[in-house]
Design a protein around this motif. Structure first.
Motif, PDB file in Angstrom:
ATOM      1  N   ARG A 158     -75.070  -0.245  70.718  1.00 58.79           N
ATOM      2  CA  ARG A 158     -75.942  -1.395  70.961  1.00 58.79           C
ATOM      3  C   ARG A 158     -77.324  -1.231  70.337  1.00 58.79           C
ATOM      4  NH1 ARG A 158     -74.806  -4.682  75.486  1.00 58.79           N
ATOM      5  NH2 ARG A 158     -76.891  -4.368  76.277  1.00 58.79           N
ATOM      6  N   LEU A 178     -79.721  -4.582  70.376  1.00 61.13           N
ATOM      7  CA  LEU A 178     -79.616  -5.131  71.731  1.00 61.13           C
ATOM      8  C   LEU A 178     -80.268  -4.138  72.677  1.00 61.13           C
ATOM      9  CD1 LEU A 178     -76.048  -6.702  72.006  1.00 61.13           C
ATOM     10  CD2 LEU A 178     -78.233  -7.857  71.794  1.00 61.13           C
ATOM     11  N   MET A 201     -70.689  -8.504  66.439  1.00 60.02           N
ATOM     12  CA  MET A 201     -70.453  -7.657  67.611  1.00 60.02           C
ATOM     13  C   MET A 201     -69.403  -8.276  68.522  1.00 60.02           C
ATOM     14  SD  MET A 201     -73.158  -5.704  69.939  1.00 60.02           S
ATOM     15  CE  MET A 201     -72.641  -4.200  70.736  1.00 60.02           C
ATOM     16  N   PHE A 261     -67.714  -7.804  72.374  1.00 55.47           N
ATOM     17  CA  PHE A 261     -68.101  -7.203  73.648  1.00 55.47           C
ATOM     18  C   PHE A 261     -66.868  -6.931  74.535  1.00 55.47           C
ATOM     19  CE2 PHE A 261     -71.584  -9.758  72.128  1.00 55.47           C
ATOM     20  CZ  PHE A 261     -72.704  -8.968  72.346  1.00 55.47           C
ATOM     21  N   ASN A 295     -67.707 -12.547  76.252  1.00 53.23           N
ATOM     22  CA  ASN A 295     -68.944 -13.335  76.171  1.00 53.23           C
ATOM     23  C   ASN A 295     -68.813 -14.561  75.282  1.00 53.23           C
ATOM     24  OD1 ASN A 295     -69.939 -11.350  77.769  1.00 53.23           O
ATOM     25  ND2 ASN A 295     -71.263 -10.423  76.242  1.00 53.23           N
ATOM     26  N   LEU A 296     -67.680 -15.228  75.371  1.00 56.37           N
ATOM     27  CA  LEU A 296     -67.564 -16.525  74.686  1.00 56.37           C
ATOM     28  C   LEU A 296     -68.426 -17.522  75.440  1.00 56.37           C
ATOM     29  CD1 LEU A 296     -63.743 -16.584  73.969  1.00 56.37           C
ATOM     30  CD2 LEU A 296     -65.575 -16.234  72.326  1.00 56.37           C
ATOM     31  N   ARG A 306     -65.130 -15.274  66.090  1.00 59.89           N
ATOM     32  CA  ARG A 306     -66.490 -15.814  66.126  1.00 59.89           C
ATOM     33  C   ARG A 306     -67.451 -14.910  65.357  1.00 59.89           C
ATOM     34  NH1 ARG A 306     -69.676 -16.428  71.773  1.00 59.89           N
ATOM     35  NH2 ARG A 306     -69.439 -14.163  71.729  1.00 59.89           N
ATOM     36  N   ALA A 307     -67.305 -13.598  65.562  1.00 63.98           N
ATOM     37  CA  ALA A 307     -68.177 -12.668  64.845  1.00 63.98           C
ATOM     38  C   ALA A 307     -67.893 -12.719  63.346  1.00 63.98           C
ATOM     39  CB  ALA A 307     -67.987 -11.256  65.390  1.00 63.98           C
TER      40      ALA A 307
END
Lengths: 246, 323
Positions: free
Chosen positions: A49, A54, A85, A87, A91-92, A153-154
């Motif tokens: 991270r 982050l 990234m 997770f 974390n959508l 998505r990433a």
């Protein structure tokens, strides 16, 4: 020899008085696949991270794609655009459909047109084998499907490096393999990857290098054959003994 | 709904012991009133005799019969389904309530002549003031919430001072302070803007806490995912966090709006022509205070009921939308 895409030099991090990362020296070449493992609390998540900030480190230097990460940097978003990234808990964005989740980054950050963003999104949805779910909300998908959407998505941001922070730890056992298969395909395509995971089968099959961390330090790193066949460090031997027992 | 048990015990209101106990308790309670000369005594007149002769025998008979009727009613309702129970109990309580007002011997003709004036003029101003105030208060609350969550010392200090002051001072005083205080600084303010300003500042302070709670209840992972994709703070707030926080904020904001609707009656003290002000002035000319106050009270209640219905609609909308 190309320049490393990630370089960590003498990195230290504390949470209050707790020394979370101790003198980390670590680099990743473009195209390299790294698996980071270690007991819980060993600092592996913290380390990954810090690579897109982050988490902030207090000492040492971290350079990602030629940009140094520090507290006064003008635009941490420049680094984050190039570092994807994934997770543990996906974390959508739950209020957006799968397609909207995928199109948000390219449209809002890269300024892509809606048409281009949609094409990119569909391309990667097909890559993770769930184009048929594009209109659904994350809550309607299984954990494995959600994680594959998160990977897509990433990827839609066309990153140079992908970070995976325990991507299969929150999944039901029967869904682990679909996510690992997706990650394996990604690795075969030549993506630079840093994966924190306990999936040793994945490490053996895919990794160029396996890194073992304990108590905030990198204890040992080696290519998979040597890492698993002849570990040198005592703590690593115990760790491997525990997770390879079954 | 609370958790519904799958094992149903015998209904309390159908247990003989409870019924007998209630009859005794209700009878004793009714015994403390002398009902001999009321409408309840009329049916029993042949048995108990004229009001002045009935005495304790009369009081006892009336109390006993009323309590039997009361328990009979409860036992019967106990057999019905939930929705019917709801309907009947509501109607009965409403009737009792109206009966209570009826006892004031109100002048209904007087109410009829003033009613439309109250509705067209007063309700309009009340709704207008409340709606403008709740919208502005939401904006204040949004900034207040972000400031209270901020690590910036100035922002946090200003926001916490603001919420502390405006939650700590009675709204009535705020209305006076703004209306009478601002002119001291050389800025003369009209009654309506002064009233709206007071409501906005006071409710903005309460709603700051509601907004803060809503924003905080969106998981940290949403922030991390957004930031990791390169979204900046404002974009993350607008497109990711607030859309998830708003469904959580809406129910409490609806409550605040209903509360504000009634608290807007406090701005009548500075002469805003809203419902409460008109009710008082319309009644005082003819010494018909009770009529107008009761009418205004019922209008406030009706407005609240309408708002509650709208609010439950909105809540349902958000509940079905998020999966």
């Amino acid at each position: 020899m190309p320049n490393p895409i990630i370089t960590m030099t003498s990195v230290n991090k504390w949470y209050g008085s707790y020394h979370a990362l101790r003198n980390i020296n670590f680099s990743v070449e473009p195209g390299e696949r790294i698996v980071v493992c270690g007991p819980s609390g060993s600092g592996k998540s913290t380390m990954i991270r810090t690579l897109n900030r982050l988490e902030a480190h207090q000492e040492g230097t971290i350079v990602v794609d030629g940009i140094e990460l520090h507290e006064k940097m003008k635009d941490v978003d420049l680094v984050r655009m190039d570092v994807g990234m994934v997770f543990q808990h996906f974390n959508l964005f739950p209020h957006m459909t799968v397609l909207q989740n995928l199109m948000a980054g390219p449209m809002w950050v890269r300024g892509a047109s809606e048409k281009d963003a949609r094409n990119t999104a569909m391309h990667y949805l097909e890559k993770v084998h769930i184009p048929e779910h594009k209109g659904k909300y994350p809550g309607q998908l299984s954990g494995g499907q959600q994680q594959r959407v998160a990977i897509a998505r990433a990827l839609c941001m066309q990153p140079k490096v992908m970070l995976f922070d325990e991507p299969t730890s929150a999944l039901d056992p029967e869904m682990v393999s679909e996510v690992l298969d997706t990650m394996t395909e990604l690795a075969r395509d030549g993506m630079t990857m840093v994966c924190v995971t306990h999936e040793m089968g994945f490490a053996k099959a895919v990794a160029d290098r396996v890194v073992f961390m304990d108590a905030g330090q990198i204890i040992e790193q080696a290519e998979p054959e040597r890492f698993f066949a002849s570990p040198k460090n005592e703590r690593l031997k115990i760790f491997l003994g525990q997770i390879l027992q079954h | 709904m609370l958790y519904v048990d799958t094992v149903v015990a015998e209904r309390l209101v159908h247990r003989p012991r409870f019924i007998v106990a209630m009859v005794v308790v209700v009878s004793l309670a009714l015994l403390t009133f002398n009902l001999n000369d009321t409408v309840f005594a009329e049916i029993l007149r042949p048995i108990i005799g004229a009001p002045d002769q009935a005495g304790w025998f009369g009081r006892l008979s009336i109390a006993f019969i009323l309590s039997i009727l009361f328990m009979l009613n409860i036992v019967v309702i106990g057999f019905l389904q939930f929705k019917l129970q709801l309907l009947i109990v509501w109607s009965e309580l409403l009737l009792l309530f109206l009966f209570f007002f009826y006892g004031f011997e109100l002048d209904f003709d007087f109410i009829r002549t003033k009613f439309w004036f109250l509705v067209t003029q007063g309700v309009f101003t009340t709704l207008y003031v409340s709606m403008v105030s709740i919208v502005l208060a939401s904006i204040v609350a949004l900034f207040g919430a972000v400031a209270k969550l901020s690590s910036n010392g100035f922002a946090y200090a200003i926001a916490s001072f603001y919420t502390s002051l405006f939650r700590g001072v009675p709204l009535l005083m705020q209305v006076y302070l703004i209306y009478l205080g601002l002119p001291q600084l050389g800025y003369v303010i009209d009654a309506v803007p002064a009233g709206i300003l007071a409501l906005v500042l006071c409710y903005g302070a309460y709603m700051t806490e509601i907004f803060r709670g809503g924003i905080q209840s969106v998981s940290k992972g949403q922030w991390e995912a957004s930031r990791a994709l390169g979204f900046k703070f404002g974009l993350t707030m607008r497109r990711i966090i607030l859309p998830q926080a708003i469904p959580l904020i809406i129910p409490s904001t609806g409550n605040q709006f209903i509360a504000m609707l009634k608290d807007s009656s406090l701005v009548s003290v500075i002469g805003v022509w809203e419902l409460m002000f008109l009710a008082r002035t319309a009644g005082s000319k003819d010494f018909r205070h009770m009529e107008m106050l009761i009418t205004a009270a019922l209008i406030y209640w009706a407005l609240s009921i309408i708002l509650e219905l709208i609010q439950s609609r909105i809540e349902r909308h958000y509940r079905t939308q998020s999966h």
